[in-house]
Design a protein around this motif. Sequence first.
Motif, PDB file in Angstrom:
ATOM      1  N   ASN A 198      68.871  37.003 -33.483  1.00  0.00           N
ATOM      2  CA  ASN A 198      68.435  36.883 -32.088  1.00  0.00           C
ATOM      3  C   ASN A 198      67.702  35.579 -31.862  1.00  0.00           C
ATOM      4  O   ASN A 198      67.349  35.242 -30.735  1.00  0.00           O
ATOM      5  CB  ASN A 198      67.520  38.041 -31.698  1.00  0.00           C
ATOM      6  CG  ASN A 198      68.313  39.157 -31.027  1.00  0.00           C
ATOM      7  OD1 ASN A 198      69.297  38.905 -30.360  1.00  0.00           O
ATOM      8  ND2 ASN A 198      67.885  40.390 -31.224  1.00  0.00           N
ATOM      9  N   GLY A 199      67.409  34.854 -32.958  1.00  0.00           N
ATOM     10  CA  GLY A 199      66.750  33.557 -32.853  1.00  0.00           C
ATOM     11  C   GLY A 199      65.357  33.684 -32.281  1.00  0.00           C
ATOM     12  O   GLY A 199      64.914  32.850 -31.528  1.00  0.00           O
ATOM     13  N   ASN A 227      78.057  35.406 -25.125  1.00  0.00           N
ATOM     14  CA  ASN A 227      77.035  36.199 -25.816  1.00  0.00           C
ATOM     15  C   ASN A 227      76.229  35.362 -26.800  1.00  0.00           C
ATOM     16  O   ASN A 227      75.830  35.833 -27.860  1.00  0.00           O
ATOM     17  CB  ASN A 227      77.673  37.398 -26.540  1.00  0.00           C
ATOM     18  CG  ASN A 227      76.642  38.414 -27.009  1.00  0.00           C
ATOM     19  OD1 ASN A 227      75.527  38.483 -26.472  1.00  0.00           O
ATOM     20  ND2 ASN A 227      76.991  39.202 -28.015  1.00  0.00           N
ATOM     21  N   ARG A 228      75.995  34.110 -26.430  1.00  0.00           N
ATOM     22  CA  ARG A 228      75.206  33.227 -27.288  1.00  0.00           C
ATOM     23  C   ARG A 228      74.081  32.565 -26.481  1.00  0.00           C
ATOM     24  O   ARG A 228      74.137  32.488 -25.257  1.00  0.00           O
ATOM     25  CB  ARG A 228      76.079  32.112 -27.881  1.00  0.00           C
ATOM     26  CG  ARG A 228      77.246  32.577 -28.714  1.00  0.00           C
ATOM     27  CD  ARG A 228      76.826  33.192 -30.037  1.00  0.00           C
ATOM     28  NE  ARG A 228      77.825  32.989 -31.055  1.00  0.00           N
ATOM     29  CZ  ARG A 228      79.001  33.617 -31.103  1.00  0.00           C
ATOM     30  NH1 ARG A 228      79.306  34.475 -30.152  1.00  0.00           N
ATOM     31  NH2 ARG A 228      79.856  33.375 -32.079  1.00  0.00           N
ATOM     32  N   SER A 263      72.380  31.405 -31.453  1.00  0.00           N
ATOM     33  CA  SER A 263      72.087  32.767 -31.892  1.00  0.00           C
ATOM     34  C   SER A 263      72.696  33.738 -30.886  1.00  0.00           C
ATOM     35  O   SER A 263      73.259  33.328 -29.867  1.00  0.00           O
ATOM     36  CB  SER A 263      70.574  32.977 -32.022  1.00  0.00           C
ATOM     37  OG  SER A 263      69.930  32.707 -30.802  1.00  0.00           O
ATOM     38  N   TRP A 264      72.586  35.031 -31.176  1.00  0.00           N
ATOM     39  CA  TRP A 264      73.240  36.040 -30.350  1.00  0.00           C
ATOM     40  C   TRP A 264      72.314  36.536 -29.251  1.00  0.00           C
ATOM     41  O   TRP A 264      71.116  36.732 -29.456  1.00  0.00           O
ATOM     42  CB  TRP A 264      73.695  37.211 -31.223  1.00  0.00           C
ATOM     43  CG  TRP A 264      74.726  36.804 -32.224  1.00  0.00           C
ATOM     44  CD1 TRP A 264      74.514  36.314 -33.489  1.00  0.00           C
ATOM     45  CD2 TRP A 264      76.133  36.820 -32.045  1.00  0.00           C
ATOM     46  NE1 TRP A 264      75.703  36.021 -34.098  1.00  0.00           N
ATOM     47  CE2 TRP A 264      76.719  36.327 -33.240  1.00  0.00           C
ATOM     48  CE3 TRP A 264      76.968  37.207 -30.995  1.00  0.00           C
ATOM     49  CZ2 TRP A 264      78.095  36.216 -33.417  1.00  0.00           C
ATOM     50  CZ3 TRP A 264      78.342  37.103 -31.166  1.00  0.00           C
ATOM     51  CH2 TRP A 264      78.888  36.604 -32.362  1.00  0.00           C
ATOM     52  N   LEU A 265      72.883  36.777 -28.076  1.00  0.00           N
ATOM     53  CA  LEU A 265      72.117  37.337 -26.969  1.00  0.00           C
ATOM     54  C   LEU A 265      72.001  38.851 -27.094  1.00  0.00           C
ATOM     55  O   LEU A 265      70.919  39.413 -26.963  1.00  0.00           O
ATOM     56  CB  LEU A 265      72.801  37.000 -25.635  1.00  0.00           C
ATOM     57  CG  LEU A 265      72.462  35.660 -24.988  1.00  0.00           C
ATOM     58  CD1 LEU A 265      73.380  35.418 -23.795  1.00  0.00           C
ATOM     59  CD2 LEU A 265      71.011  35.628 -24.542  1.00  0.00           C
ATOM     60  N   ASN A 266      73.129  39.509 -27.353  1.00  0.00           N
ATOM     61  CA  ASN A 266      73.165  40.972 -27.402  1.00  0.00           C
ATOM     62  C   ASN A 266      73.820  41.436 -28.692  1.00  0.00           C
ATOM     63  O   ASN A 266      75.038  41.351 -28.844  1.00  0.00           O
ATOM     64  CB  ASN A 266      73.926  41.509 -26.190  1.00  0.00           C
ATOM     65  CG  ASN A 266      74.013  43.026 -26.186  1.00  0.00           C
ATOM     66  OD1 ASN A 266      73.305  43.701 -26.949  1.00  0.00           O
ATOM     67  ND2 ASN A 266      74.870  43.564 -25.332  1.00  0.00           N
ATOM     68  N   LEU A 267      73.011  41.943 -29.605  1.00  0.00           N
ATOM     69  CA  LEU A 267      73.539  42.390 -30.891  1.00  0.00           C
ATOM     70  C   LEU A 267      74.216  43.755 -30.802  1.00  0.00           C
ATOM     71  O   LEU A 267      74.862  44.182 -31.743  1.00  0.00           O
ATOM     72  CB  LEU A 267      72.408  42.454 -31.921  1.00  0.00           C
ATOM     73  CG  LEU A 267      71.834  41.115 -32.349  1.00  0.00           C
ATOM     74  CD1 LEU A 267      70.577  41.318 -33.180  1.00  0.00           C
ATOM     75  CD2 LEU A 267      72.845  40.309 -33.140  1.00  0.00           C
ATOM     76  N   ASP A 268      74.060  44.432 -29.687  1.00  0.00           N
ATOM     77  CA  ASP A 268      74.646  45.762 -29.529  1.00  0.00           C
ATOM     78  C   ASP A 268      76.061  45.719 -28.967  1.00  0.00           C
ATOM     79  O   ASP A 268      76.691  46.765 -28.778  1.00  0.00           O
ATOM     80  CB  ASP A 268      73.767  46.616 -28.601  1.00  0.00           C
ATOM     81  CG  ASP A 268      72.401  46.869 -29.206  1.00  0.00           C
ATOM     82  OD1 ASP A 268      72.336  47.036 -30.445  1.00  0.00           O
ATOM     83  OD2 ASP A 268      71.412  46.895 -28.446  1.00  0.00           O
ATOM     84  N   ASP A 269      76.542  44.520 -28.694  1.00  0.00           N
ATOM     85  CA  ASP A 269      77.898  44.372 -28.176  1.00  0.00           C
ATOM     86  C   ASP A 269      78.888  44.668 -29.308  1.00  0.00           C
ATOM     87  O   ASP A 269      79.008  43.907 -30.265  1.00  0.00           O
ATOM     88  CB  ASP A 269      78.102  42.950 -27.644  1.00  0.00           C
ATOM     89  CG  ASP A 269      79.416  42.789 -26.902  1.00  0.00           C
ATOM     90  OD1 ASP A 269      80.364  43.529 -27.208  1.00  0.00           O
ATOM     91  OD2 ASP A 269      79.487  41.911 -26.021  1.00  0.00           O
ATOM     92  N   GLU A 283      69.880  23.250 -20.694  1.00  0.00           N
ATOM     93  CA  GLU A 283      70.244  24.309 -19.751  1.00  0.00           C
ATOM     94  C   GLU A 283      71.739  24.324 -19.483  1.00  0.00           C
ATOM     95  O   GLU A 283      72.362  25.395 -19.353  1.00  0.00           O
ATOM     96  CB  GLU A 283      69.475  24.143 -18.445  1.00  0.00           C
ATOM     97  CG  GLU A 283      69.769  25.223 -17.413  1.00  0.00           C
ATOM     98  CD  GLU A 283      69.615  26.626 -17.960  1.00  0.00           C
ATOM     99  OE1 GLU A 283      70.472  27.491 -17.630  1.00  0.00           O
ATOM    100  OE2 GLU A 283      68.654  26.886 -18.731  1.00  0.00           O
ATOM    101  N   THR A 284      72.355  23.139 -19.417  1.00  0.00           N
ATOM    102  CA  THR A 284      73.801  23.073 -19.194  1.00  0.00           C
ATOM    103  C   THR A 284      74.565  23.732 -20.340  1.00  0.00           C
ATOM    104  O   THR A 284      75.473  24.535 -20.127  1.00  0.00           O
ATOM    105  CB  THR A 284      74.268  21.610 -19.042  1.00  0.00           C
ATOM    106  OG1 THR A 284      73.611  21.013 -17.927  1.00  0.00           O
ATOM    107  CG2 THR A 284      75.773  21.540 -18.833  1.00  0.00           C
ATOM    108  N   VAL A 285      74.186  23.397 -21.562  1.00  0.00           N
ATOM    109  CA  VAL A 285      74.846  23.997 -22.731  1.00  0.00           C
ATOM    110  C   VAL A 285      74.547  25.494 -22.782  1.00  0.00           C
ATOM    111  O   VAL A 285      75.431  26.301 -23.098  1.00  0.00           O
ATOM    112  CB  VAL A 285      74.388  23.301 -24.029  1.00  0.00           C
ATOM    113  CG1 VAL A 285      74.987  23.995 -25.250  1.00  0.00           C
ATOM    114  CG2 VAL A 285      74.798  21.826 -24.025  1.00  0.00           C
ATOM    115  N   SER A 286      73.330  25.875 -22.462  1.00  0.00           N
ATOM    116  CA  SER A 286      72.967  27.294 -22.454  1.00  0.00           C
ATOM    117  C   SER A 286      73.853  28.078 -21.492  1.00  0.00           C
ATOM    118  O   SER A 286      74.292  29.192 -21.800  1.00  0.00           O
ATOM    119  CB  SER A 286      71.498  27.474 -22.056  1.00  0.00           C
ATOM    120  OG  SER A 286      70.635  26.927 -23.021  1.00  0.00           O
ATOM    121  N   SER A 287      74.120  27.493 -20.320  1.00  0.00           N
ATOM    122  CA  SER A 287      74.953  28.178 -19.322  1.00  0.00           C
ATOM    123  C   SER A 287      76.387  28.365 -19.814  1.00  0.00           C
ATOM    124  O   SER A 287      77.068  29.315 -19.415  1.00  0.00           O
ATOM    125  CB  SER A 287      74.943  27.403 -18.001  1.00  0.00           C
ATOM    126  OG  SER A 287      75.591  26.150 -18.131  1.00  0.00           O
TER     127      SER A 287
END
Length: 213
Positions: free
Chosen positions: A212-213, A45-46, A60-66, A35-39
């Motif tokens: 998007n993983g 955008n990852r 992986s990418w959170l938002n591919l539309d960026d 969770e720490t690394v995720s934050s």
Amino acid sequence: MSIRKTTEMLLSGKFVCAVTSPEAFNDLRNPETFETVSSLLRPLNRKISHTKGGNAFYASWLNLDDNSDRDSISREFEGLRNQLRPVISFVLELMDCDLRDHPLNVGDIISEAEIVTILENNNFLNERNVALLRLLTTKHASAPVPTQVKFIFDHMKKFGIIAETIEGSRRFQFTGKLEYIYEVLEYINSREQILEKNADEQQLAVQGDIFNG
């Protein structure tokens, strides 16, 4: 390993697994560290993803539309696509060398010297090795077998598919990225019709499912 180093590894496109980075791999299996690394990744955008078998973590990418990240995503996709055929050819060749009827897996060990010996005594496999070499370069096709094999192994190491067990030993283990490659190949094979070269919308759909993983 420090959280900063683990985060930097993920952002650089590396796959964190028990073969390449056992300490970071174990850290990411800890929910608090995860969770720490995720934050730290979210504002970039990852997010952290993992292979289905759980043998590797990757960003992986959170938002591919960026739009600001579109070029990076496309480059990443093209790089992966260019690796697929050589990597699978490499795995199939090694299976034939070892007379296996089941895939190689994460952690399996291969010896460069043993592969050289087999190829030098088998014309059919040697020809396959030259064909694999030509997927990677137009050079070295007429070089001695040891030179060809070293070049191929070095390329697979660069791709992150194998890692040397001990520096200079020329003995290698398959990394968690192999599991990821298998998953991507399975996805592509199940949706072969969406890989038409000039179908931009279809390519974006593939990128979305893969990155998007």
